[in-house]
Design a protein around this motif. Structure first.
Motif, PDB file in Angstrom:
ATOM      1  N   SER A  28       0.931  -1.229   0.150  1.00 15.60           N
ATOM      2  CA  SER A  28       0.111   0.142  -0.153  1.00 15.60           C
ATOM      3  C   SER A  28       1.027   1.038   0.185  1.00 15.60           C
ATOM      4  O   SER A  28       2.159   1.134  -0.148  1.00 15.60           O
ATOM      5  N   ILE A  29       0.376   2.324  -0.010  1.00 18.27           N
ATOM      6  CA  ILE A  29       0.923   3.776   0.147  1.00 18.27           C
ATOM      7  C   ILE A  29       1.423   3.891   1.685  1.00 18.27           C
ATOM      8  O   ILE A  29       0.738   3.669   2.322  1.00 18.27           O
ATOM      9  N   PRO A  30       2.684   4.189   1.711  1.00 17.02           N
ATOM     10  CA  PRO A  30       3.096   4.419   3.441  1.00 17.02           C
ATOM     11  C   PRO A  30       2.378   5.439   4.080  1.00 17.02           C
ATOM     12  O   PRO A  30       1.887   6.517   3.364  1.00 17.02           O
ATOM     13  N   LYS A  31       2.156   5.124   5.106  1.00 20.58           N
ATOM     14  CA  LYS A  31       1.038   6.135   5.878  1.00 20.58           C
ATOM     15  C   LYS A  31       1.674   7.549   6.200  1.00 20.58           C
ATOM     16  O   LYS A  31       0.715   8.568   6.232  1.00 20.58           O
ATOM     17  N   ASP A  32       2.965   7.663   5.858  1.00 17.76           N
ATOM     18  CA  ASP A  32       3.487   9.092   6.098  1.00 17.76           C
ATOM     19  C   ASP A  32       3.335   9.776   4.519  1.00 17.76           C
ATOM     20  O   ASP A  32       3.737  10.891   4.497  1.00 17.76           O
ATOM     21  N   GLN A  33       2.626   9.310   3.844  1.00 16.30           N
ATOM     22  CA  GLN A  33       2.762   9.919   2.257  1.00 16.30           C
ATOM     23  C   GLN A  33       1.441   9.887   1.896  1.00 16.30           C
ATOM     24  O   GLN A  33       0.609   8.970   1.992  1.00 16.30           O
ATOM     25  N   ASP A  34       0.877  11.207   1.597  1.00 14.53           N
ATOM     26  CA  ASP A  34      -0.637  11.266   1.094  1.00 14.53           C
ATOM     27  C   ASP A  34      -0.552  11.405  -0.686  1.00 14.53           C
ATOM     28  O   ASP A  34      -0.275  12.559  -1.085  1.00 14.53           O
ATOM     29  N   TYR A  35      -0.881  10.312  -0.977  1.00 16.96           N
ATOM     30  CA  TYR A  35      -0.859  10.196  -2.636  1.00 16.96           C
ATOM     31  C   TYR A  35      -2.194   9.906  -3.115  1.00 16.96           C
ATOM     32  O   TYR A  35      -2.635   8.652  -3.007  1.00 16.96           O
ATOM     33  N   LEU A  36      -3.065  10.976  -3.147  1.00  9.11           N
ATOM     34  CA  LEU A  36      -4.883  10.575  -3.256  1.00  9.11           C
ATOM     35  C   LEU A  36      -4.772   9.862  -4.585  1.00  9.11           C
ATOM     36  O   LEU A  36      -5.435   8.916  -4.658  1.00  9.11           O
ATOM     37  N   PHE A  37      -4.108  10.456  -5.827  1.00  9.44           N
ATOM     38  CA  PHE A  37      -4.369   9.988  -6.862  1.00  9.44           C
ATOM     39  C   PHE A  37      -3.917   8.387  -7.099  1.00  9.44           C
ATOM     40  O   PHE A  37      -4.417   7.499  -7.787  1.00  9.44           O
ATOM     41  N   LEU A  38      -2.772   8.229  -6.433  1.00 12.90           N
ATOM     42  CA  LEU A  38      -2.358   6.926  -6.385  1.00 12.90           C
ATOM     43  C   LEU A  38      -3.147   5.779  -5.831  1.00 12.90           C
ATOM     44  O   LEU A  38      -3.533   4.863  -6.158  1.00 12.90           O
ATOM     45  N   GLN A  39      -3.505   6.289  -4.482  1.00 13.16           N
ATOM     46  CA  GLN A  39      -4.645   5.715  -3.775  1.00 13.16           C
ATOM     47  C   GLN A  39      -6.038   5.214  -4.624  1.00 13.16           C
ATOM     48  O   GLN A  39      -6.336   4.209  -4.528  1.00 13.16           O
ATOM     49  N   MET A  40      -6.332   6.375  -5.483  1.00  7.91           N
ATOM     50  CA  MET A  40      -7.536   5.992  -6.425  1.00  7.91           C
ATOM     51  C   MET A  40      -7.271   5.107  -7.308  1.00  7.91           C
ATOM     52  O   MET A  40      -8.122   4.189  -7.750  1.00  7.91           O
ATOM     53  N   GLU A  41      -6.156   5.030  -7.717  1.00 11.59           N
ATOM     54  CA  GLU A  41      -5.498   3.821  -8.848  1.00 11.59           C
ATOM     55  C   GLU A  41      -5.390   2.731  -8.356  1.00 11.59           C
ATOM     56  O   GLU A  41      -5.925   1.630  -8.966  1.00 11.59           O
ATOM     57  N   ILE A  42      -5.034   2.624  -7.123  1.00 16.35           N
ATOM     58  CA  ILE A  42      -4.988   1.137  -6.459  1.00 16.35           C
ATOM     59  C   ILE A  42      -6.306   0.648  -6.155  1.00 16.35           C
ATOM     60  O   ILE A  42      -6.742  -0.709  -6.453  1.00 16.35           O
ATOM     61  N   GLU A  43      -7.232   1.528  -5.908  1.00 18.25           N
ATOM     62  CA  GLU A  43      -8.906   0.872  -5.862  1.00 18.25           C
ATOM     63  C   GLU A  43      -9.207   0.412  -6.973  1.00 18.25           C
ATOM     64  O   GLU A  43     -10.053  -0.393  -7.166  1.00 18.25           O
ATOM     65  N   ARG A  44      -8.987   1.184  -8.170  1.00 21.59           N
ATOM     66  CA  ARG A  44      -9.374   0.962  -9.709  1.00 21.59           C
ATOM     67  C   ARG A  44      -8.839  -0.542  -9.807  1.00 21.59           C
ATOM     68  O   ARG A  44      -9.742  -0.979 -10.560  1.00 21.59           O
ATOM     69  N   ILE A  45      -7.476  -0.682  -9.609  1.00 23.25           N
ATOM     70  CA  ILE A  45      -7.002  -1.949 -10.125  1.00 23.25           C
ATOM     71  C   ILE A  45      -7.647  -3.112  -9.312  1.00 23.25           C
ATOM     72  O   ILE A  45      -7.906  -4.201  -9.696  1.00 23.25           O
ATOM     73  N   ARG A  46      -7.964  -2.730  -7.939  1.00 24.16           N
ATOM     74  CA  ARG A  46      -8.700  -4.030  -7.199  1.00 24.16           C
ATOM     75  C   ARG A  46      -9.965  -4.175  -7.754  1.00 24.16           C
ATOM     76  O   ARG A  46     -10.685  -5.509  -7.925  1.00 24.16           O
ATOM     77  N   ARG A  47     -10.564  -3.365  -8.434  1.00 24.39           N
ATOM     78  CA  ARG A  47     -11.975  -3.350  -8.878  1.00 24.39           C
ATOM     79  C   ARG A  47     -11.955  -3.978 -10.276  1.00 24.39           C
ATOM     80  O   ARG A  47     -12.794  -4.911 -10.766  1.00 24.39           O
ATOM     81  N   LEU A  48     -10.714  -3.805 -11.116  1.00 23.23           N
ATOM     82  CA  LEU A  48     -10.688  -4.349 -12.335  1.00 23.23           C
ATOM     83  C   LEU A  48     -10.140  -5.720 -12.547  1.00 23.23           C
ATOM     84  O   LEU A  48     -10.732  -6.575 -13.339  1.00 23.23           O
TER      85      LEU A  48
END
Length: 308
Positions: free
Chosen positions: A68-88
């Motif tokens: 996942s994305i390290p907790k000390d880093q805030d990458y909103l778009f990257l998190q959205m992409e991770i959620e997308r690939i899990r759905r895809l």
């Protein structure tokens, strides 16, 4: 003024999905590695294959929630992409099942989870010096990708010549060859014939691998890169006015181009050619501004039926 922007859908339509589709490109990249095609570049076969497989492994770990994305880093778009690939994808995938841009997403996951600068530099090198050239070469397909225009019917070539300008996301020169000098063609994401300094000293037959092609998972990164080379034609793209047609492009890719369109107050109408009806709905989430209420849906299957 009437312009058209096209994507890979045009190559698939005339070149065939079995040769120009995503899976075919990935399988060709793997075959090129296995055949030791890149010995002249000093590439080690096992190392290059490992780079590709490691990126896919990162995607599988994200699907399985093991990275996942390290907790000390805030990458909103990257998190959205991770959620997308899990759905895809939903389940573990093999190398030839991954989307091209998701390979770079896998590399990004490795980058943000790197333990130090040396490891981050290793990821950058893997992307820029190996992954991108490898995939560009697989798309190039021994230059046969540039011959697709020979399959264009005259009716389609005449249709293209009715535009004032053509913008393409493809790296090939099919549209350039089809319309000649009658219509300007701009390669928004680079062209195999537009080389960078990295091509200097590269053996003939491999120089196209080091062209100015843009390959990344992140639309905002594309936005930045599009400004850096006048050959991309982004100045001309942001200055278009009147009517625009969008053909062979997913509504969920290249957000940066859609932003440029809805920021353009000189545009008055848009035809969006959809493959699936849901795409016609989705595009309205991405194109706002002056164009939002002036988008006309066109069935691309009916469109292509006119050019058989």
């Amino acid at each position: 003024m009437k312009v058209i922007v096209v994507g890979n859908g045009i190559d698939i339509q005339f070149g065939g999905i079995d040769r120009r589709g995503n899976k075919a490109i990935i399988e060709r990249a793997i075959a090129n590695i296995e055949s030791d095609k890149y010995l002249q570049l000093g590439w080690d076969k096992s190392s290059v294959k490992d780079i590709l497989e490691t990126c896919v492994s990162a995607i599988n770990m994200a699907i399985q929630k093991r990275i996942s994305i390290p907790k000390d880093q805030d990458y909103l778009f990257l998190q959205m992409e991770i959620e997308r690939i899990r759905r895809l994808y939903q389940k573990e995938i093999s190398v030839n099942e991954i989307g091209l841009e998701d390979i770079f997403l896998g590399a990004e996951l490795l980058y943000v989870n790197a333990i130090d600068d040396d490891e981050r530099n290793t990821v950058d090198t893997a992307i820029n010096d190996y992954l991108q050239p490898l995939l560009l070469d697989a798309i190039y397909d021994n230059n046969t990708v540039n011959d697709i225009y020979k399959l264009f019917p005259n009716s389609f070539i005449n249709y293209l010549k009715r535009y004032d300008a053509i913008f393409t996301l493809n790296y090939d020169t099919n549209l350039d060859s089809a319309v000649g000098k009658e219509v300007p063609v701009y390669h928004l994401h680079g062209c195999f014939s537009d080389l960078t300094d990295k091509a200097n000293g590269v053996p003939d037959g491999f120089k196209h691998m080091f062209c100015n092609g843009i390959m990344t998972w992140y639309w905002l990164e594309k936005y930045g890169k599009e400004e850096k080379d006048y050959r991309y034609g982004i100045t001309e793209f942001t200055d278009i006015e009147g009517h625009i047609d969008i053909l062979g492009i997913s509504p969920c890719n290249d957000e940066q181009l859609y932003i440029r369109l809805w920021q353009n107050t000189k545009l008055r109408a848009c035809n969006y050619f959809y493959y699936e009806r849901k795409d016609a709905v989705e595009i309205r989430k991405h194109i706002k501004g002056m164009l939002e209420r002036h988008i006309t849906d066109r069935d691309v299957k009916r469109f292509w039926a006119n050019f058989k």
